[in-house]
Design a protein around this motif. Sequence first.
Motif, PDB file in Angstrom:
ATOM      1  N   PHE A   6       0.863  -1.179   0.000  1.00  0.00           N
ATOM      2  CA  PHE A   6       0.000   0.000   0.000  1.00  0.00           C
ATOM      3  C   PHE A   6       0.898   1.226   0.000  1.00  0.00           C
ATOM      4  N   GLY A   7       0.733   2.070  -1.008  1.00  0.00           N
ATOM      5  CA  GLY A   7       1.653   3.193  -1.030  1.00  0.00           C
ATOM      6  C   GLY A   7       1.263   4.299  -1.970  1.00  0.00           C
ATOM      7  N   SER A   8       2.216   5.211  -2.075  1.00  0.00           N
ATOM      8  CA  SER A   8       2.046   6.410  -2.877  1.00  0.00           C
ATOM      9  C   SER A   8       3.266   6.555  -3.772  1.00  0.00           C
ATOM     10  N   ALA A   9       3.168   6.043  -4.984  1.00  0.00           N
ATOM     11  CA  ALA A   9       4.274   6.189  -5.928  1.00  0.00           C
ATOM     12  C   ALA A   9       4.486   7.670  -6.248  1.00  0.00           C
ATOM     13  N   GLN A  10       5.726   8.030  -6.529  1.00  0.00           N
ATOM     14  CA  GLN A  10       6.068   9.399  -6.918  1.00  0.00           C
ATOM     15  C   GLN A  10       6.764   9.392  -8.266  1.00  0.00           C
ATOM     16  N   ALA A  11       6.580  10.452  -9.042  1.00  0.00           N
ATOM     17  CA  ALA A  11       7.171  10.519 -10.376  1.00  0.00           C
ATOM     18  C   ALA A  11       8.686  10.608 -10.323  1.00  0.00           C
ATOM     19  N   ASN A  12       9.215  11.267  -9.292  1.00  0.00           N
ATOM     20  CA  ASN A  12      10.664  11.379  -9.159  1.00  0.00           C
ATOM     21  C   ASN A  12      11.223  10.182  -8.411  1.00  0.00           C
ATOM     22  N   SER A  13      12.513   9.942  -8.609  1.00  0.00           N
ATOM     23  CA  SER A  13      13.210   8.939  -7.815  1.00  0.00           C
ATOM     24  C   SER A  13      14.108   9.663  -6.824  1.00  0.00           C
ATOM     25  N   SER A  14      14.920   8.929  -6.094  1.00  0.00           N
ATOM     26  CA  SER A  14      15.792   9.581  -5.114  1.00  0.00           C
ATOM     27  C   SER A  14      16.832  10.477  -5.772  1.00  0.00           C
ATOM     28  N   ASP A  15      17.165  10.215  -7.034  1.00  0.00           N
ATOM     29  CA  ASP A  15      18.219  10.995  -7.676  1.00  0.00           C
ATOM     30  C   ASP A  15      17.836  11.561  -9.040  1.00  0.00           C
ATOM     31  N   LEU A  16      16.592  11.350  -9.478  1.00  0.00           N
ATOM     32  CA  LEU A  16      16.163  11.863 -10.783  1.00  0.00           C
ATOM     33  C   LEU A  16      14.876  12.659 -10.625  1.00  0.00           C
ATOM     34  N   PRO A  17      14.697  13.737 -11.407  1.00  0.00           N
ATOM     35  CA  PRO A  17      13.540  14.619 -11.240  1.00  0.00           C
ATOM     36  C   PRO A  17      12.264  13.994 -11.803  1.00  0.00           C
ATOM     37  N   PRO A  18      11.100  14.602 -11.490  1.00  0.00           N
ATOM     38  CA  PRO A  18       9.830  14.010 -11.917  1.00  0.00           C
ATOM     39  C   PRO A  18       9.657  13.936 -13.420  1.00  0.00           C
ATOM     40  N   GLU A  19      10.335  14.801 -14.155  1.00  0.00           N
ATOM     41  CA  GLU A  19      10.201  14.778 -15.608  1.00  0.00           C
ATOM     42  C   GLU A  19      10.689  13.472 -16.211  1.00  0.00           C
ATOM     43  N   THR A  20      11.513  12.740 -15.491  1.00  0.00           N
ATOM     44  CA  THR A  20      11.998  11.454 -16.002  1.00  0.00           C
ATOM     45  C   THR A  20      10.982  10.335 -15.796  1.00  0.00           C
ATOM     46  N   GLY A  21      10.080  10.491 -14.818  1.00  0.00           N
ATOM     47  CA  GLY A  21       9.140   9.419 -14.498  1.00  0.00           C
ATOM     48  C   GLY A  21       9.790   8.208 -13.868  1.00  0.00           C
ATOM     49  N   GLN A  22      11.063   8.341 -13.427  1.00  0.00           N
ATOM     50  CA  GLN A  22      11.779   7.171 -12.924  1.00  0.00           C
ATOM     51  C   GLN A  22      11.131   6.589 -11.678  1.00  0.00           C
ATOM     52  N   GLY A  23      10.546   7.448 -10.846  1.00  0.00           N
ATOM     53  CA  GLY A  23       9.901   6.947  -9.642  1.00  0.00           C
ATOM     54  C   GLY A  23       8.736   6.027  -9.948  1.00  0.00           C
ATOM     55  N   PHE A  24       7.980   6.339 -10.996  1.00  0.00           N
ATOM     56  CA  PHE A  24       6.876   5.463 -11.396  1.00  0.00           C
ATOM     57  C   PHE A  24       7.401   4.127 -11.890  1.00  0.00           C
ATOM     58  N   ARG A  25       8.475   4.153 -12.693  1.00  0.00           N
ATOM     59  CA  ARG A  25       9.043   2.888 -13.180  1.00  0.00           C
ATOM     60  C   ARG A  25       9.616   2.079 -12.019  1.00  0.00           C
ATOM     61  N   ASP A  26      10.202   2.766 -11.051  1.00  0.00           N
ATOM     62  CA  ASP A  26      10.696   2.063  -9.867  1.00  0.00           C
ATOM     63  C   ASP A  26       9.547   1.386  -9.122  1.00  0.00           C
ATOM     64  N   TYR A  27       8.405   2.062  -9.041  1.00  0.00           N
ATOM     65  CA  TYR A  27       7.273   1.437  -8.350  1.00  0.00           C
ATOM     66  C   TYR A  27       6.796   0.197  -9.092  1.00  0.00           C
ATOM     67  N   LEU A  28       6.776   0.244 -10.418  1.00  0.00           N
ATOM     68  CA  LEU A  28       6.367  -0.929 -11.189  1.00  0.00           C
ATOM     69  C   LEU A  28       7.307  -2.103 -10.918  1.00  0.00           C
ATOM     70  N   ASP A  29       8.609  -1.831 -10.855  1.00  0.00           N
ATOM     71  CA  ASP A  29       9.568  -2.892 -10.526  1.00  0.00           C
ATOM     72  C   ASP A  29       9.300  -3.433  -9.119  1.00  0.00           C
ATOM     73  N   TYR A  30       9.069  -2.533  -8.194  1.00  0.00           N
ATOM     74  CA  TYR A  30       8.824  -2.897  -6.787  1.00  0.00           C
ATOM     75  C   TYR A  30       7.592  -3.784  -6.665  1.00  0.00           C
ATOM     76  N   ALA A  31       6.494  -3.379  -7.319  1.00  0.00           N
ATOM     77  CA  ALA A  31       5.255  -4.148  -7.220  1.00  0.00           C
ATOM     78  C   ALA A  31       5.361  -5.481  -7.938  1.00  0.00           C
ATOM     79  N   ALA A  32       6.072  -5.524  -9.063  1.00  0.00           N
ATOM     80  CA  ALA A  32       6.259  -6.795  -9.760  1.00  0.00           C
ATOM     81  C   ALA A  32       7.064  -7.764  -8.891  1.00  0.00           C
ATOM     82  N   GLU A  33       8.067  -7.255  -8.180  1.00  0.00           N
ATOM     83  CA  GLU A  33       8.812  -8.124  -7.276  1.00  0.00           C
ATOM     84  C   GLU A  33       7.938  -8.554  -6.100  1.00  0.00           C
ATOM     85  N   ALA A  34       7.062  -7.656  -5.641  1.00  0.00           N
ATOM     86  CA  ALA A  34       6.154  -8.028  -4.552  1.00  0.00           C
ATOM     87  C   ALA A  34       5.321  -9.246  -4.932  1.00  0.00           C
ATOM     88  N   GLU A  35       4.816  -9.279  -6.164  1.00  0.00           N
ATOM     89  CA  GLU A  35       4.058 -10.439  -6.611  1.00  0.00           C
ATOM     90  C   GLU A  35       4.912 -11.699  -6.541  1.00  0.00           C
TER      91      GLU A  35
END
Length: 348
Positions: A6-35
């Motif tokens: 249960f969470g709140s994905a963010q568009a930015n990552s710890s080292d990349l700005p929101p314009e990259t969307g890296q935080g969203f891709r990181d969440y997809l990786d995280y949730a796929a591993e959760a499965e």
Amino acid sequence: MQFGIFGSAQANSSDLPPETGQGFRDYLDYAAEAEALGYVSSFLVEHHFTGWNQVSATLMLQTALAMRTTTLRLGSAVIVLPWHNPVLLAEQAATLDLVSGGRLDFGVGKGYRHNEFAGFNIAPDEAEPRFEESIEVMIKAFTSRQRFSHHGKFWRFDDIVVEPPPSQKPHPPFWVAAGSEASIRRAAQRGFNLILDQYASPEVLGRRIALYRAERKAYGLRGPARIAVARQAYVANDRADAEAALERQAAWTKRTVEVSRAPGAKTGSHVLAYADTPRGTEANALYGTPDEIGRMLEALRAAGVDYVILTLLGGVAQLRRFAREIMPAFGDKPEQRAAASENETGSA
């Protein structure tokens, strides 16, 4: 006992700005591993106007996750109905349900954050009637294959058939976050599944679960009904590690309270109901060593909790650690399934 994330994905990552969307891709990786690790669901929030790049198009991100997973339930916790056109939302939800093969858990709510009511220019006292009208329209949209019209206080639709239909019948399961007696009774009467908050004690949760099940029984409702309890979690090396993590969590919660509470207000729903009690928002978090968390989960299970959705502080490392060090002791054994089935039958 089952576990989801249960969470709140963010568009930015710890080292990349929101314009990259890296935080969203990181969440997809995280949730796929959760499965892959045995978690059964991903529930995502919907929030706006914070300046933190929180996920605001929840169903779109969950649709992307549907393409990365095969069994994970895809939940919203919650889509705030007063912000949305109910027909367009029904179409989006049905599309996600179809492309995921019927895996949508459709969590909906009325909203509680002052900054969102102000930003959308919607009066807080309209939240309840807007929610009720949207529920009426969306159930009709999901279930009717005939054209219909709707003339309400907030929405008017003429001679429409809402497409596509969802995969799950009669519609994706509705989930509502509820804490008051009135809201729990209403959820039970409607046959909606229930999300209970992150902050209540096991004793309070036990009373709320009993009320929900008794109300379902009083209304003659049978069949499956789910209750998910949200919890913040962190698997610590020792007590000092747990306390340091709790301090970090408290700072983030304070930030949420600051955007949620109206100027001059002293009360509110959700997190606001606990915010003025010292450590009220951290008192029941699952922060501790594996043994300590095990005891806390046993207390939840004794209260009737069999499904916990986790906000894990610490990313993938904590996701893996909780799965390997905590979850095996609470696995779904045959005798537990039989007891849960008997309990549900007796309370349906």
